[in-house]
Motif scaffolding. Sequence first.
Motif, short mmCIF file in Angstrom:
data_model
loop_
_atom_site.label_atom_id
_atom_site.label_comp_id
_atom_site.label_asym_id
_atom_site.label_seq_id
_atom_site.Cartn_x
_atom_site.Cartn_y
_atom_site.Cartn_z
N PHE A 42 0.83 -1.21 0.00
CA PHE A 42 0.00 0.00 0.00
C PHE A 42 0.87 1.26 0.00
O PHE A 42 0.51 2.26 0.60
CB PHE A 42 -0.94 0.00 1.21
N GLN A 43 2.00 1.19 -0.69
CA GLN A 43 2.91 2.33 -0.75
C GLN A 43 2.82 3.02 -2.10
O GLN A 43 2.69 2.38 -3.14
CB GLN A 43 4.35 1.86 -0.53
N ILE A 44 2.89 4.34 -2.07
CA ILE A 44 2.97 5.15 -3.29
C ILE A 44 4.14 6.11 -3.12
O ILE A 44 4.11 6.97 -2.23
CB ILE A 44 1.68 5.95 -3.54
N SER A 45 5.18 5.95 -3.92
CA SER A 45 6.28 6.90 -3.86
C SER A 45 5.89 8.14 -4.67
O SER A 45 5.24 8.04 -5.70
CB SER A 45 7.56 6.28 -4.41
N SER A 58 16.72 17.00 -3.38
CA SER A 58 15.43 16.31 -3.44
C SER A 58 15.35 15.27 -2.33
O SER A 58 16.28 14.50 -2.14
CB SER A 58 15.26 15.62 -4.80
N ASP A 59 14.24 15.28 -1.61
CA ASP A 59 14.06 14.26 -0.59
C ASP A 59 13.24 13.11 -1.16
O ASP A 59 12.86 13.12 -2.34
CB ASP A 59 13.39 14.83 0.67
N ILE A 60 13.00 12.09 -0.33
CA ILE A 60 12.24 10.93 -0.77
C ILE A 60 10.87 11.01 -0.11
O ILE A 60 10.75 11.04 1.13
CB ILE A 60 12.96 9.63 -0.39
N ASP A 61 9.84 11.09 -0.92
CA ASP A 61 8.46 11.20 -0.43
C ASP A 61 7.75 9.87 -0.61
O ASP A 61 7.73 9.32 -1.72
CB ASP A 61 7.70 12.29 -1.19
N VAL A 62 7.18 9.38 0.47
CA VAL A 62 6.47 8.10 0.42
C VAL A 62 5.10 8.27 1.07
O VAL A 62 4.98 8.88 2.14
CB VAL A 62 7.25 6.99 1.16
N ASP A 158 17.38 14.19 9.22
CA ASP A 158 18.11 14.90 8.17
C ASP A 158 17.21 15.49 7.09
O ASP A 158 17.70 15.99 6.08
CB ASP A 158 19.13 13.95 7.52
N ASP A 159 15.89 15.37 7.26
CA ASP A 159 14.92 15.88 6.28
C ASP A 159 15.14 15.27 4.89
O ASP A 159 14.95 15.93 3.87
CB ASP A 159 14.99 17.41 6.19
N GLU A 160 15.54 14.00 4.85
CA GLU A 160 15.74 13.31 3.58
C GLU A 160 14.53 12.47 3.20
O GLU A 160 14.33 12.16 2.03
CB GLU A 160 16.98 12.42 3.65
N PHE A 161 13.73 12.09 4.21
CA PHE A 161 12.55 11.26 3.96
C PHE A 161 11.31 11.96 4.52
O PHE A 161 11.33 12.47 5.64
CB PHE A 161 12.68 9.90 4.65
N ASP A 162 10.25 11.98 3.73
CA ASP A 162 8.94 12.44 4.18
C ASP A 162 7.96 11.29 4.01
O ASP A 162 7.79 10.76 2.90
CB ASP A 162 8.46 13.65 3.36
N ILE A 163 7.32 10.90 5.11
CA ILE A 163 6.35 9.81 5.06
C ILE A 163 4.97 10.37 5.42
O ILE A 163 4.82 11.04 6.44
CB ILE A 163 6.72 8.68 6.04
N ALA A 164 4.01 10.09 4.57
CA ALA A 164 2.63 10.53 4.83
C ALA A 164 1.73 9.31 4.88
O ALA A 164 1.77 8.45 3.99
CB ALA A 164 2.16 11.49 3.74
N PHE A 165 0.93 9.21 5.93
CA PHE A 165 -0.06 8.14 6.04
C PHE A 165 -1.40 8.73 5.63
O PHE A 165 -2.02 9.50 6.37
CB PHE A 165 -0.10 7.61 7.48
#
Length: 654
Positions: A42-45, A58-62, A158-165
């Motif tokens: 159930f992941q969307i990058s 650029s960070d990684i948004d998931v 480090d503000d490299e990953f953003d995770i949104a539920f």
Amino acid sequence: MMTANRKESLHLYDYLCWKIGSEKEVKGRRITFIAIDTSFKFQISSGSKSEGLDLKGSDIDVMFINQNFKVYESERDNFQAQRAALIMDTTETHPCFTRLCLHTNYTSLHKDHRNVLEQYGMKYFLSNKLYKQSFSKSITKDRPMFNKIHGPCISDDDDEFDIAFCLKCDNWISQAVPWITRPRSSWLSPETVNEIIMNGVLFVPIGFKGSIYEDLEWRISFSVAEKILIFSFNHTQLLCYALLKIVLKEMIEKDENLKTLLCSYYLKTLMFWVSDDANPTTWRPDNIIPCFMACLQRLLYCVEYSTLLHYFISDFNFFTLRLSTELEKKTKLSNLLKNIHQQGIQCLSASETLHDYTKFPTAVNKLLNINTRLVKDILQISHNFHIPFDNRRSCVLLKCLRHPSKTVLSHDIFLYFMSAAHQVLQAKSYTHHTQNNKQQYNRYQYDLCHLLIGLHSDAVTGWLMVASFFYAYKNYFISLDLIDYALSNFTDEKCDHLFSNKTRILKITPKQQFALDMMKNEKLLTTFKALTITNLQFAFKSQILPKELQQDDMKGNTSFHPIAFAHFLRFLCFFHMHDFISCRVAMQDLKLSIKKIFSAKDFASTLHLRSSLFLGIVAQMFGATDSAREFFNHIAQMDEANYTSASTRLRELE
């Protein structure tokens, strides 16, 4: 005869393909993210990286879709009984925002679900604030580096990953229906429009700033639709989009006062509107400079007139509040954009990423080693995600491989991930003691075949997994032969993406670059098999993880550095063969390897802690209890998150 403008455009296009990525590289990056999203159910990058761009900063948004709730637009929709139903309530909310009212009986919900609801009058609404706090608390338990709430996301240190539920509505909502029939150029096919509609919309936990219901509102997100639109861009369109992002990050945001006025999402929206208006035939390599200047001109117009409408819900103007209350900053931004536009393409010299544009040779080698860069990109992406492969994921990937529309490139990338998935054996619900001889033999053959498929994704780790398999079955001689072969492959020209929670950037040495270049005509999978090294990953309660490490497999999937694991496994084999002279040699090799592969800054990394744990276990097995206690105590002090069993082993020695 080619005009000077066309020649200059082609020169810029070639330069950007070299600097930002060719069409094949962009497709490869996108397919890699698709393979990863396929692996996680159930992941969307989202964000630039998943769109195929790898730009500085650029960070990684998931985005993870919460399966406990389902959103519907009205009570007339068909509800799914197994999930808590929420109904959109857009009364007294701004366009693009909604409250989510509980439709399911409140008392029937799990306590954790009730805790994120707030009563307002006679109704219950899902609170975005409580929702984020709940997920932040749960994710921090296993990943303490994710401890910041950033807008609708949870971010790492480090503000490299953003995770949104996020939540999902399977249907296209009425607010966005006018988009379907809006007049536009022919850049979007009917099939693309239909695909967008079929994917519905998402909801992310953030309200409209200043709203009286701010903590109860959810922003309507079109991330999936926007990703489809970006994938519909031709390469010239995509490069213009990349240029706008570079202008923003490396020119506009150099001024601290202008950092909050624009964001990458506005530029993406701008590109969609420009694409709607432009003739698709204008997006050509030999016309990229006029195209980019037209995009800049459109951005300047939007800023001057404080107008940038949401692409799907045009009732919402991003700039209404953003620029109308910041008149001084708006004027400054407008003047800066005018200056950039007047400079023309020479403005790129002020960019850190593109500063060497004028030095780029006119005669460019078109046969760039794309495979080399693709291997690096794929390693870097999978390194950042640290994917816990398993059998279910390999089955999903295999199903995708059978899709008739798969290209050679996507086929190779999916094969790579499928092979990596086969390196991990899932724990079975039965043990050796509950099986008859035939069942044990069938399981032995099945597991071995499974692991042999895993040999194709890298040069070392697959062999060590098979060696661990034979060790678990007490075939020590075969295990030793496989370990020695794996160690012989651990040479300097191999590219590794060994996971460290301190380093996330993959660096290629000149020797590794040369080795990759020598294989530029080989298939991607062949290159991975010959020239890459990955971590060992054991599934939770894996049957082939050495019993001496079972204590470290109680929290979930476990990873080890391959060379340290190889020397430790050699020690175990010799120990059980009662060859204690060889045991001492293996123990010395283990010490030297840990000293060589880890620097002082890596000491607190998970891999280093687990590798150091090997030394404590070896000392304990040799009866050197004081040395073992010293090792375990030192590791336990550094292992605040209890990634290892050091604390447990220390208590057992007392």
